[in-house]
Design a protein around this motif. Structure first.
Motif, PDB file in Angstrom:
ATOM      1  N   ASN A  43       7.031  22.371 -19.792  1.00 52.15           N
ATOM      2  CA  ASN A  43       6.096  22.851 -20.812  1.00 52.15           C
ATOM      3  C   ASN A  43       6.086  24.366 -20.906  1.00 52.15           C
ATOM      4  O   ASN A  43       5.864  24.934 -21.985  1.00 52.15           O
ATOM      5  CB  ASN A  43       4.684  22.345 -20.501  1.00 52.15           C
ATOM      6  N   LEU A  44       6.306  25.046 -19.773  1.00 55.48           N
ATOM      7  CA  LEU A  44       6.263  26.508 -19.762  1.00 55.48           C
ATOM      8  C   LEU A  44       7.535  27.152 -20.309  1.00 55.48           C
ATOM      9  O   LEU A  44       7.585  28.372 -20.488  1.00 55.48           O
ATOM     10  CB  LEU A  44       6.014  27.015 -18.343  1.00 55.48           C
ATOM     11  N   ARG A  45       8.555  26.345 -20.569  1.00 53.15           N
ATOM     12  CA  ARG A  45       9.815  26.923 -21.055  1.00 53.15           C
ATOM     13  C   ARG A  45       9.728  27.394 -22.502  1.00 53.15           C
ATOM     14  O   ARG A  45      10.615  28.096 -22.990  1.00 53.15           O
ATOM     15  CB  ARG A  45      10.954  25.915 -20.883  1.00 53.15           C
ATOM     16  N   GLY A  46       8.709  26.987 -23.202  1.00 52.36           N
ATOM     17  CA  GLY A  46       8.512  27.479 -24.557  1.00 52.36           C
ATOM     18  C   GLY A  46       9.343  26.789 -25.616  1.00 52.36           C
ATOM     19  O   GLY A  46       9.491  27.313 -26.727  1.00 52.36           O
ATOM     20  N   HIS A  47       9.892  25.615 -25.299  1.00 51.57           N
ATOM     21  CA  HIS A  47      10.684  24.902 -26.298  1.00 51.57           C
ATOM     22  C   HIS A  47       9.778  24.410 -27.433  1.00 51.57           C
ATOM     23  O   HIS A  47       8.628  24.030 -27.210  1.00 51.57           O
ATOM     24  CB  HIS A  47      11.399  23.713 -25.666  1.00 51.57           C
ATOM     25  N   TYR A  48      10.330  24.420 -28.625  1.00 51.28           N
ATOM     26  CA  TYR A  48       9.577  23.893 -29.771  1.00 51.28           C
ATOM     27  C   TYR A  48       9.479  22.378 -29.673  1.00 51.28           C
ATOM     28  O   TYR A  48      10.382  21.711 -29.151  1.00 51.28           O
ATOM     29  CB  TYR A  48      10.247  24.311 -31.082  1.00 51.28           C
ATOM     30  N   LEU A  49       8.398  21.846 -30.172  1.00 49.13           N
ATOM     31  CA  LEU A  49       8.126  20.418 -30.078  1.00 49.13           C
ATOM     32  C   LEU A  49       8.562  19.705 -31.356  1.00 49.13           C
ATOM     33  O   LEU A  49       8.494  20.276 -32.451  1.00 49.13           O
ATOM     34  CB  LEU A  49       6.635  20.181 -29.838  1.00 49.13           C
ATOM     35  N   GLY A  50       8.969  18.447 -31.195  1.00 44.60           N
ATOM     36  CA  GLY A  50       9.361  17.669 -32.358  1.00 44.60           C
ATOM     37  C   GLY A  50      10.757  17.990 -32.842  1.00 44.60           C
ATOM     38  O   GLY A  50      11.548  18.675 -32.183  1.00 44.60           O
ATOM     39  N   ALA A  51      11.058  17.505 -34.046  1.00 49.28           N
ATOM     40  CA  ALA A  51      12.361  17.747 -34.657  1.00 49.28           C
ATOM     41  C   ALA A  51      12.458  19.201 -35.128  1.00 49.28           C
ATOM     42  O   ALA A  51      11.455  19.896 -35.254  1.00 49.28           O
ATOM     43  CB  ALA A  51      12.555  16.794 -35.836  1.00 49.28           C
ATOM     44  N   PRO A  52      13.686  19.684 -35.399  1.00 48.35           N
ATOM     45  CA  PRO A  52      13.858  21.066 -35.845  1.00 48.35           C
ATOM     46  C   PRO A  52      13.045  21.414 -37.091  1.00 48.35           C
ATOM     47  O   PRO A  52      12.699  22.581 -37.294  1.00 48.35           O
ATOM     48  CB  PRO A  52      15.367  21.168 -36.113  1.00 48.35           C
ATOM     49  N   ASP A  53      12.755  20.418 -37.918  1.00 47.82           N
ATOM     50  CA  ASP A  53      11.989  20.711 -39.130  1.00 47.82           C
ATOM     51  C   ASP A  53      10.502  20.375 -38.978  1.00 47.82           C
ATOM     52  O   ASP A  53       9.753  20.372 -39.954  1.00 47.82           O
ATOM     53  CB  ASP A  53      12.567  19.947 -40.321  1.00 47.82           C
ATOM     54  N   SER A  54      10.042  20.118 -37.732  1.00 48.41           N
ATOM     55  CA  SER A  54       8.627  19.804 -37.515  1.00 48.41           C
ATOM     56  C   SER A  54       7.787  21.060 -37.671  1.00 48.41           C
ATOM     57  O   SER A  54       8.076  22.109 -37.064  1.00 48.41           O
ATOM     58  CB  SER A  54       8.414  19.223 -36.117  1.00 48.41           C
ATOM     59  N   LEU A  55       6.736  20.965 -38.457  1.00 48.29           N
ATOM     60  CA  LEU A  55       5.823  22.087 -38.699  1.00 48.29           C
ATOM     61  C   LEU A  55       4.394  21.596 -38.578  1.00 48.29           C
ATOM     62  O   LEU A  55       4.107  20.414 -38.790  1.00 48.29           O
ATOM     63  CB  LEU A  55       6.046  22.678 -40.088  1.00 48.29           C
ATOM     64  N   ILE A  56       3.491  22.496 -38.213  1.00 42.92           N
ATOM     65  CA  ILE A  56       2.066  22.180 -38.228  1.00 42.92           C
ATOM     66  C   ILE A  56       1.355  23.223 -39.071  1.00 42.92           C
ATOM     67  O   ILE A  56       1.783  24.378 -39.166  1.00 42.92           O
ATOM     68  CB  ILE A  56       1.466  22.130 -36.808  1.00 42.92           C
ATOM     69  N   ASP A  57       0.272  22.806 -39.684  1.00 46.22           N
ATOM     70  CA  ASP A  57      -0.524  23.713 -40.508  1.00 46.22           C
ATOM     71  C   ASP A  57      -1.594  24.372 -39.648  1.00 46.22           C
ATOM     72  O   ASP A  57      -2.329  23.704 -38.908  1.00 46.22           O
ATOM     73  CB  ASP A  57      -1.188  22.956 -41.650  1.00 46.22           C
ATOM     74  N   ILE A  58      -1.681  25.691 -39.731  1.00 40.02           N
ATOM     75  CA  ILE A  58      -2.729  26.449 -39.055  1.00 40.02           C
ATOM     76  C   ILE A  58      -3.373  27.356 -40.101  1.00 40.02           C
ATOM     77  O   ILE A  58      -2.840  27.496 -41.218  1.00 40.02           O
ATOM     78  CB  ILE A  58      -2.153  27.280 -37.892  1.00 40.02           C
ATOM     79  N   PRO A  59      -4.515  27.966 -39.805  1.00 36.26           N
ATOM     80  CA  PRO A  59      -5.170  28.800 -40.817  1.00 36.26           C
ATOM     81  C   PRO A  59      -4.278  29.892 -41.389  1.00 36.26           C
ATOM     82  O   PRO A  59      -4.444  30.306 -42.540  1.00 36.26           O
ATOM     83  CB  PRO A  59      -6.354  29.393 -40.052  1.00 36.26           C
ATOM     84  N   GLY A  60      -3.292  30.350 -40.599  1.00 34.85           N
ATOM     85  CA  GLY A  60      -2.425  31.424 -41.086  1.00 34.85           C
ATOM     86  C   GLY A  60      -1.181  30.961 -41.790  1.00 34.85           C
ATOM     87  O   GLY A  60      -0.353  31.786 -42.196  1.00 34.85           O
ATOM     88  N   GLY A  61      -1.005  29.671 -41.927  1.00 32.10           N
ATOM     89  CA  GLY A  61       0.186  29.166 -42.606  1.00 32.10           C
ATOM     90  C   GLY A  61       0.768  27.975 -41.877  1.00 32.10           C
ATOM     91  O   GLY A  61       0.038  27.159 -41.299  1.00 32.10           O
ATOM     92  N   ARG A  62       2.090  27.876 -41.884  1.00 31.75           N
ATOM     93  CA  ARG A  62       2.783  26.760 -41.228  1.00 31.75           C
ATOM     94  C   ARG A  62       3.729  27.335 -40.175  1.00 31.75           C
ATOM     95  O   ARG A  62       4.454  28.313 -40.442  1.00 31.75           O
ATOM     96  CB  ARG A  62       3.563  25.923 -42.235  1.00 31.75           C
ATOM     97  N   ILE A  63       3.729  26.737 -38.982  1.00 33.96           N
ATOM     98  CA  ILE A  63       4.579  27.227 -37.900  1.00 33.96           C
ATOM     99  C   ILE A  63       5.222  26.057 -37.179  1.00 33.96           C
ATOM    100  O   ILE A  63       4.755  24.919 -37.270  1.00 33.96           O
ATOM    101  CB  ILE A  63       3.787  28.066 -36.870  1.00 33.96           C
ATOM    102  N   ARG A  64       6.293  26.348 -36.451  1.00 35.47           N
ATOM    103  CA  ARG A  64       6.881  25.360 -35.556  1.00 35.47           C
ATOM    104  C   ARG A  64       6.008  25.289 -34.310  1.00 35.47           C
ATOM    105  O   ARG A  64       5.622  26.314 -33.744  1.00 35.47           O
ATOM    106  CB  ARG A  64       8.310  25.739 -35.182  1.00 35.47           C
ATOM    107  N   PRO A  65       5.676  24.080 -33.863  1.00 35.97           N
ATOM    108  CA  PRO A  65       4.747  23.958 -32.745  1.00 35.97           C
ATOM    109  C   PRO A  65       5.420  24.123 -31.382  1.00 35.97           C
ATOM    110  O   PRO A  65       6.515  23.611 -31.135  1.00 35.97           O
ATOM    111  CB  PRO A  65       4.207  22.532 -32.908  1.00 35.97           C
ATOM    112  N   ARG A  66       4.755  24.855 -30.498  1.00 38.41           N
ATOM    113  CA  ARG A  66       5.120  24.924 -29.086  1.00 38.41           C
ATOM    114  C   ARG A  66       3.882  25.376 -28.305  1.00 38.41           C
ATOM    115  O   ARG A  66       2.897  25.835 -28.888  1.00 38.41           O
ATOM    116  CB  ARG A  66       6.271  25.889 -28.833  1.00 38.41           C
ATOM    117  N   LEU A  67       3.942  25.252 -27.001  1.00 38.29           N
ATOM    118  CA  LEU A  67       2.811  25.654 -26.166  1.00 38.29           C
ATOM    119  C   LEU A  67       2.478  27.116 -26.415  1.00 38.29           C
ATOM    120  O   LEU A  67       3.363  27.965 -26.460  1.00 38.29           O
ATOM    121  CB  LEU A  67       3.153  25.418 -24.694  1.00 38.29           C
ATOM    122  N   GLN A  68       1.209  27.381 -26.576  1.00 37.98           N
ATOM    123  CA  GLN A  68       0.735  28.737 -26.793  1.00 37.98           C
ATOM    124  C   GLN A  68      -0.320  29.099 -25.748  1.00 37.98           C
ATOM    125  O   GLN A  68      -1.146  28.260 -25.393  1.00 37.98           O
ATOM    126  CB  GLN A  68       0.135  28.872 -28.201  1.00 37.98           C
TER     127      GLN A  68
END
Length: 359
Positions: free
Chosen positions: A144-169
């Motif tokens: 989890n600490l390696r910072g890899h993006y989650l899901g498929a390469p085109d996976s995105l999540i909506d946040i108040p600032g727009g859309r981003i690729r998800p990973r541990l923050q």
């Protein structure tokens, strides 16, 4: 004595406090971290213990310590993973590392966690005895600490600032290289080395094929070295120098060591637990005993383990006497190679070593 190559010196605080004064006790431990930094220690570590009057949440404590110190490395020794979520703990640890600007070292352990009969029903839903307490939980935290993006390469999540690729923050670059495993057996030492963890060794271990503490631990160190390409092994010993202590304090320290001597004479319990004797006395005498420690000869990072239930003044005296009289004789501060917070070897001079680690 021979010239050891200890280039990194830290200390481990029990973080204990009177049951009726947790705020005062935790504040005093933070003050010890500040003192350690001012004395030039490279790292300060705290135990995580549950159901005891001490640090039950190492990440929370070290977040506070990160704001009270500037350059000393901060460590946990160790967090039992059995009660932790590998994802949620990764978020907490990454936050502490970011707050400390890359100074966090994380010690971990696997296996059924302490006090499980009491605590597990409060932590887990349903039958807890079939829960995964293996090394796999520790590995999941590292992944989890390696910072890899989650899901498929085109996976995105909506946040108040727009859309981003998800990973541990937050993503704490380099933290995965500062993960340590508390090894106390041949199996755990081999797993830590094979899995890319640095190794923590202390004054408690498992007797496998021997009743001799140092022989058992030397075998574990050899096993780790064969399985790992990593340079970092940190050794801990309970050391109580009394050079600047008064007569009454010296006697109290000697009585403390005598009360714990019996456990060092033979394996303890079904797991054949072995204990190293506490090193109590004048620095010259302690150095003679360290010279005979075969494990110390094979490491470059040393951790002074402070005993439980001492007064604050005692801890301050022990930290000061150790760094002044013992650490230099172990090779610390003489210009040998040190390891930065990232684990990479760097060159240091005697003057810069006294200011702590290079970050």
């Amino acid at each position: 004595m021979p010239s050891p190559l200890v280039s990194h010196v830290g200390f481990l605080s029990p973080g204990s406090y009177p049951d009726d004064d947790p705020a005062g006790g935790l504040e005093r431990t933070l003050q010890l971290f500040e003192l350690g930094e001012s004395l030039g220690y490279d790292s300060a570590w705290v135990r995580q213990r549950h159901l005891e009057p001490g640090v039950s949440a190492a990440a929370v404590f070290l977040a506070a310590a990160s704001q009270r110190t500037r350059h000393i490395q901060l460590g946990t020794a160790v967090i039992p993973m059995g009660y932790e979520s590998p994802y949620r703990l990764a978020e907490d640890l990454a936050t502490v590392d970011v707050l400390s600007r890359g100074r966090l070292n994380v010690g971990l352990s696997a296996g059924t966690p302490p006090h499980a009969e009491l605590l597990a029903p409060l932590v887990f839903d349903g039958e807890w005895r079939g829960h995964d307490f293996s090394h796999a939980r520790v590995q999941r935290l590292a992944d989890n600490l390696r910072g890899h993006y989650l899901g498929a390469p085109d996976s995105l999540i909506d946040i108040p600032g727009g859309r981003i690729r998800p990973r541990l923050q937050p993503y704490a670059k380099g933290l995965v290289e500062r993960l340590w495993y508390g090894g106390g057996s041949l199996r755990s030492a081999e797993w830590a080395g094979r899995s890319g963890f640095n190794l923590l060794m202390g004054n408690v271990t498992t007797g496998e094929g021997t009743d001799d503490f140092f022989e058992a631990q030397a075998r574990q160190l050899e096993t780790y070295r064969k399985a790992s390409a990593l340079p970092r092994v940190a050794l801990g010993r309970v050391i109580v120098p009394y050079d600047s202590a008064d007569r009454a304090t010296r006697q109290r320290y000697a009585d403390y060591a005598a009360s714990r001597q019996a456990r060092t004479l033979a394996p303890n319990g079904p797991r054949r637990t072995l204990y190293a004797a506490d090193l109590v006395g004048p620095s010259e005498q302690i150095l003679e005993r360290l010279a005979a420690d075969p494990v110390l000869a094979g490491i470059s990072e040393f951790r002074l383990e402070l005993p439980y239930a001492f007064d604050q003044h005692d801890y301050e005296q022990i930290l000061t006497d150790f760094i002044r009289h013992i650490a230099p004789e172990l090779g610390w501060g003489t210009g040998s190679a040190d390891f930065s917070a990232t684990g990479s070897p760097v060159a240091i001079s005697a003057s810069s070593s006294a200011r702590g680690p290079h970050l």
